[in-house]
Enzyme design. Structure first.
Site, PDB file in Angstrom:
ATOM      1  N   GLY A 167      19.510  34.927  -9.629  1.00 53.69           N
ATOM      2  CA  GLY A 167      20.423  35.570  -8.692  1.00 53.69           C
ATOM      3  C   GLY A 167      20.066  37.026  -8.542  1.00 53.69           C
ATOM      4  N   CYS A 168      21.046  37.825  -8.265  1.00 51.97           N
ATOM      5  CA  CYS A 168      20.842  39.265  -8.069  1.00 51.97           C
ATOM      6  C   CYS A 168      20.110  39.860  -9.266  1.00 51.97           C
ATOM      7  CB  CYS A 168      22.195  39.942  -7.895  1.00 51.97           C
ATOM      8  SG  CYS A 168      22.089  41.736  -7.813  1.00 51.97           S
ATOM      9  N   PHE A 169      19.007  40.537  -9.003  1.00 50.49           N
ATOM     10  CA  PHE A 169      18.222  41.081 -10.116  1.00 50.49           C
ATOM     11  C   PHE A 169      18.938  42.199 -10.856  1.00 50.49           C
ATOM     12  CE2 PHE A 169      15.294  42.828  -6.522  1.00 50.49           C
ATOM     13  CZ  PHE A 169      16.218  43.782  -6.133  1.00 50.49           C
ATOM     14  N   TRP A 170      19.909  42.848 -10.236  1.00 51.38           N
ATOM     15  CA  TRP A 170      20.665  43.892 -10.948  1.00 51.38           C
ATOM     16  C   TRP A 170      21.302  43.314 -12.208  1.00 51.38           C
ATOM     17  CZ3 TRP A 170      24.206  45.798  -6.408  1.00 51.38           C
ATOM     18  CH2 TRP A 170      23.446  46.482  -5.457  1.00 51.38           C
TER      19      TRP A 170
END
Length: 176
Positions: free
Chosen positions: A9-12
């Site tokens: 998902g979101c790499f953050w």
């Protein structure tokens, strides 16, 4: 040093579980697996480039094994959701392990199979395991986003549903 590349998902949200651990040299947010050279975030988020948002982890396997990285990877994801992760929808956010060596491939398969054998999930594990592709670092503002924009990061992470899912599906698995 070796590299490990994970999509979840979101790499953050995929940076913090791995940082500040012994043997972890660096974690870079970026893109891999697509058909466009040097893609931008604006291109990747459309889902038309074939890339995944990933973190590329450089680590010392004598201090922190690849198998241990896999143990930390799984509880950051919903491995049954091929359509994205949490609020981030599309193939660019689907869970995947990109292996760099044959040993990593075998370890990833064994780890996936061991997870499936637990029957923790009612649906099948759909996390892709495929060879590492060219890696393109994301724009600088995405690197260490949680440190540069902590309030935005916390708000986005909470709204995503990731932590709520982890609390229910992985509660006993998230400790280091």
């Amino acid at each position: 040093m070796e590299k490990a590349t994970f999509a979840g998902g979101c790499f953050w949200c995929m940076v913090t579980p791995f940082e500040e651990l012994p043997g972890i040299h660096s974690i870079v947010s970026g893109y891999t697996g697509g058909h466009v050279d040097n893609p931008t975030y604006e291109q990747v988020k459309t889902g038309t480039t074939g890339h995944s948002e990933v973190v590329e982890i450089t680590f010392d396997p004598s201090l922190f094994s690849y198998e241990r990285l896999l143990e930390l990877y799984w509880p950051q994801t919903d491995p049954t959701d091929a359509g994205g992760q949490f609020q981030d929808r599309g193939t660019q956010y689907a869970p995947a392990i990109f292996y760099h060596t044959e040993e990593q491939r075998l370890a990833a398969i064994a780890s996936r199979d061991a997870l499936a054998a637990t029957n923790r999930f009612k649906q099948p594990i759909v996390t892709r395991i495929e060879p590492a592709h060219a890696f393109y670092p994301a724009e600088e503002y995405h690197q260490d986003f949680h440190k540069k924009n902590p309030e935005h990061y916390k708000k986005d992470r909470k709204a995503s549903g990731r932590d709520a899912f982890i609390d229910v599906a992985w509660k006993e698995e998230v400790s280091v």
